[in-house]
Design a protein around this motif. Structure first.
Motif, PDB file in Angstrom:
ATOM      1  N   TRP A  91      96.105 -13.166   7.844  1.00  0.00           N
ATOM      2  CA  TRP A  91      96.698 -13.834   6.684  1.00  0.00           C
ATOM      3  C   TRP A  91      96.645 -15.364   6.819  1.00  0.00           C
ATOM      4  O   TRP A  91      96.848 -16.082   5.859  1.00  0.00           O
ATOM      5  CB  TRP A  91      98.142 -13.369   6.437  1.00  0.00           C
TER       6      TRP A  91
ATOM      7  N   ILE B  79      97.908  -7.365   1.677  1.00  0.00           N
ATOM      8  CA  ILE B  79      98.039  -6.730   3.000  1.00  0.00           C
ATOM      9  C   ILE B  79      96.624  -6.616   3.577  1.00  0.00           C
ATOM     10  O   ILE B  79      95.680  -6.301   2.845  1.00  0.00           O
ATOM     11  CB  ILE B  79      98.711  -5.340   2.871  1.00  0.00           C
ATOM     12  N   TYR B  80      96.501  -6.904   4.861  1.00  0.00           N
ATOM     13  CA  TYR B  80      95.170  -6.966   5.476  1.00  0.00           C
ATOM     14  C   TYR B  80      94.855  -5.714   6.285  1.00  0.00           C
ATOM     15  O   TYR B  80      95.769  -5.004   6.726  1.00  0.00           O
ATOM     16  CB  TYR B  80      95.075  -8.225   6.346  1.00  0.00           C
TER      17      TYR B  80
ATOM     18  N   GLU C 266      96.694  -4.091   9.492  1.00  0.00           N
ATOM     19  CA  GLU C 266      98.035  -4.655   9.574  1.00  0.00           C
ATOM     20  C   GLU C 266      99.073  -3.538   9.661  1.00  0.00           C
ATOM     21  O   GLU C 266      98.882  -2.466   9.087  1.00  0.00           O
ATOM     22  CB  GLU C 266      98.304  -5.497   8.300  1.00  0.00           C
TER      23      GLU C 266
ATOM     24  N   PHE D  13     102.475  -3.280   8.285  1.00  0.00           N
ATOM     25  CA  PHE D  13     103.233  -4.078   7.316  1.00  0.00           C
ATOM     26  C   PHE D  13     104.498  -3.332   6.904  1.00  0.00           C
ATOM     27  O   PHE D  13     104.450  -2.143   6.599  1.00  0.00           O
ATOM     28  CB  PHE D  13     102.354  -4.333   6.089  1.00  0.00           C
TER      29      PHE D  13
ATOM     30  N   THR E  43      95.556   0.796   8.798  1.00  0.00           N
ATOM     31  CA  THR E  43      96.552  -0.060   8.149  1.00  0.00           C
ATOM     32  C   THR E  43      97.783   0.801   7.897  1.00  0.00           C
ATOM     33  O   THR E  43      97.656   1.894   7.325  1.00  0.00           O
ATOM     34  CB  THR E  43      95.981  -0.602   6.827  1.00  0.00           C
TER      35      THR E  43
ATOM     36  N   SER F 122     106.359  -4.394  13.117  1.00  0.00           N
ATOM     37  CA  SER F 122     105.495  -5.024  12.112  1.00  0.00           C
ATOM     38  C   SER F 122     104.708  -6.228  12.588  1.00  0.00           C
ATOM     39  O   SER F 122     105.189  -7.020  13.387  1.00  0.00           O
ATOM     40  CB  SER F 122     106.352  -5.505  10.938  1.00  0.00           C
ATOM     41  N   ASP F 123     103.524  -6.370  12.002  1.00  0.00           N
ATOM     42  CA  ASP F 123     102.823  -7.653  12.089  1.00  0.00           C
ATOM     43  C   ASP F 123     103.487  -8.619  11.109  1.00  0.00           C
ATOM     44  O   ASP F 123     103.724  -9.765  11.434  1.00  0.00           O
ATOM     45  CB  ASP F 123     101.349  -7.484  11.710  1.00  0.00           C
ATOM     46  N   ARG F 124     103.730  -8.131   9.887  1.00  0.00           N
ATOM     47  CA  ARG F 124     104.469  -8.943   8.908  1.00  0.00           C
ATOM     48  C   ARG F 124     105.469  -8.061   8.167  1.00  0.00           C
ATOM     49  O   ARG F 124     105.290  -6.844   8.074  1.00  0.00           O
ATOM     50  CB  ARG F 124     103.525  -9.587   7.892  1.00  0.00           C
TER      51      ARG F 124
ATOM     52  N   THR G 112     105.913 -13.193   9.508  1.00  0.00           N
ATOM     53  CA  THR G 112     105.978 -12.417  10.750  1.00  0.00           C
ATOM     54  C   THR G 112     107.458 -12.202  11.096  1.00  0.00           C
ATOM     55  O   THR G 112     108.321 -12.974  10.643  1.00  0.00           O
ATOM     56  CB  THR G 112     105.314 -13.188  11.907  1.00  0.00           C
TER      57      THR G 112
END
Ligand code: ATP
Length: 385
Positions: free
Chosen positions: A15, A46-47, A50, A52, A206, A221-223, A237
Motif C-alpha cells: 500500500w 486491499i492488496y 494482505e 486485512f 489474501t 493483520s497487515d492493515r 497498520t
C-alpha cells in the motif's frame, strides 16, 4: 512436541507503493436496506497477500461489506473490482472468494474428510484429485489423524480447523473470515491466530477478516480498517492505528487510553527542531511534540496510553508541564501489568500502567498513596477530530 515455524516474515507494505495495483477495490460502495444506510460511499483498496481486518462495533457494517465481496449481497451503489474486473452480478460460487462462517456450518453427519471434500465434489473434481486435495488440507490444518471423525467428536478448536480446511480446499484467491475464532476460548484463540497467520503466509492468499476483537485484529493483520456507522474512519497498520489514531473514536476504540479535552495555547516550529504544541487541559499544562493542523485557541483532545505514563512516589524535577499529582484510587492487577487509576484534585482520573518486572507481591505503590504522573513530550498526541 517442538513447533516447526514457517518462513521468517519479511516487511510487506504494497500500500506504500504508488504503482501497486490493488487486488480488491471497493469503489464508492453504498448499501441501503430500505431507508437505512448500512455502508455509506465507502472506498477501500486491499492488496494481494494482505491479511486485512475490518474492525468495528456491532452494526457498523463490517459483515455487510464482506457479504458484498462474497456476492451474497449486491451494493446499492458503487462497484467492487477484483484484479481490476467489476464483479457485480457474478454469483458467489463463481467468485474467487470463499467465506468461512463463525458458526463453521459443518455437516454433523459427515466425517471430517467428507466435510472437506464436499465443495470439491460439487465442482465435479475427479476422485483422485479430491483425495489428494483433502490430504493436503488435513496436513495443512494438522488433522490427519482425525479424518474419519464426525464434527461432534471434535473439540471447538479442531472444528474450527475443519471449517478452515473446507473453505481453503477450493483454493480461493480470497478467504473471507467472519469472526473466525469467536467460539474459541482465549488461550486457544491466541494459538489459532498464529496458525491462521502461518497458513495465510504459506499459501500466499489474501485474507479478509471481520472481527470486533481489537487484540485479534492487531495480532493477525497487515492493515486494519476501523469502521463506524457504515464508514471507514482509519485504515492503517496495527502499530499506526495504536500509536497514531486519527480521531478520538479510533483512539478510544483501540486499547486503553487517557483522553483529556483542552485548548491549544501555542504552537512552535523552530527550524531544525520538532514542532511543539502547548495545550491547556482544564488547568493541566501539556506539551506535545507533534505536527498539528489545528491553530491556537482551537479545542482539541490530548490522548496518552497508560503505559506511557510514568508513576512515582517522589516528585520529579520538572513539574511545569506533563506532570500531574494525585491519589491512587484503584489498582488493577493484570499479572504482566498493573494499571493505577490516579485521581487528581479536580476529580479527573488518569490511568498509568506499569510492567510488573519483579515478582514482588507487595508493590511499592499502593491504594491511597499520593503519586506523581509524568510523561515525555513525544508520548502522547493531539487529536483534532
Ligand atoms: P456485528 O459485529 O454485530 O456482526 P456488523 O458490523 O457486521 O455487526 P452488519 O451485519 O454489517 O454489522 O450490519 C450493519 C447494519 O445493517 C446493522 O444495523 C444491521 O441491522 C443492518 N442490516 C444488515 N443486514 C440487513 C438486512 N438484510 N436488512 C436490514 N438491515 C440489515
Amino acid at each position: 512436541m517442538a513447533k516447526t515455524l514457517g518462513p521468517v516474515k519479511r516487511k510487506f507494505a504494497p500500500w506504500t507503493d504508488p504503482n501497486a495495483v490493488p487486488f480488491i477495490r471497493f469503489e464508492n460502495i453504498t448499501k441501503r436496506y430500505g431507508d437505512f444506510t448500512a455502508v455509506s460511499n465507502l472506498n477501500l483498496d486491499i492488496y494481494e497477500r494482505e491479511f486485512f481486518s475490518l474492525l468495528g462495533p456491532s452494526g457498523c457494517g463490517k459483515t455487510t461489506l464482506m457479504r458484498m465481496l462474497a456476492g451474497f449481497e449486491e451494493p446499492t451503489e458503487g462497484r467492487i473490482l477484483l484484479q481490476g474486473h467489476d464483479i457485480s452480478g457474478v454469483p458467489p460460487h463463481r467468485r474467487p472468494t470463499n467465506m468461512m462462517f463463525q458458526s463453521y456450518a459443518l455437516f454433523p453427519h459427515m466425517s471430517v474428510e467428507k466435510n472437506i471434500a464436499f465443495g470439491l465434489e460439487q465442482d465435479n473434481l475427479s476422485k483422485g484429485e479430491i483425495a489428494a486435495r483433502v490430504q493436503e488440507m488435513l496436513k495443512l490444518v494438522k488433522l490427519e489423524d482425525f479424518a474419519k471423525r464426525k464434527p461432534g467428536q471434535l473439540s471447538g478448536g479442531q472444528r474450527q480447523r475443519v471449517a478452515l480446511a473446507r473453505s481453503l480446499a477450493k483454493r480461493p484467491k480470497v478467504l473471507l473470515l467472519d469472526e473466525p475464532l469467536g467460539a474459541l476460548d482465549r488461550k486457544l484463540r491466541e494459538e489459532t491466530q498464529f496458525e491462521l497467520m502461518d497458513i495465510q503466509h504459506t499459501l500466499g492468499l489474501t485474507f479478509l477478516i471481520v472481527t470486533h476483537d481489537q487484540e485479534e485484529a492487531m495480532t493477525v493483520s497487515d492493515r486494519i480498517a476501523v469502521m463506524d456507522k457504515g464508514v471507514i474512519v482509519q485504515v492503517d497498520t496495527p502499530a499506526e492505528i495504536y500509536e497514531a489514531p486519527n480521531s478520538r473514536y479510533v483512539a478510544d476504540f483501540i486499547g486503553d487510553i487517557n483522553i483529556m479535552e483542552g485548548g491549544i495555547v501555542s504552537k512552535s516550529a523552530e527550524p531544525g527542531q520538532a514542532p511543539v504544541v502547548t495545550l491547556d487541559c482544564d488547568g493541566l499544562p501539556v506539551t506535545v511534540e507533534q505536527e498539528c493542523a489545528a491553530t491556537t485557541g482551537d479545542r482539541v483532545a490530548f490522548a496518552i496510553r497508560p503505559e506511557k505514563v510514568r508513576i512515582t512516589l517522589d516528585q520529579p524535577e520538572n513539574t511545569a508541564s506533563n506532570a500531574a499529582y494525585g491519589e491512587v484510587w484503584d489498582i488493577g492487577y493484570l499479572g504482566d501489568f498493573s494499571v493505577f487509576l490516579v485521581s487528581l484534585a479536580d476529580g479527573r482520573i488518569i490511568r498509568a500502567a506499569q510492567a510488573n518486572v519483579s515478582r514482588l507481591v507487595d508493590r511499592p505503590i499502593t491504594f491511597g498513596d499520593m503519586v506523581w504522573l509524568t510523561w515525555p513530550k513525544d508520548a502522547g498526541l493531539v487529536l483534532t477530530r
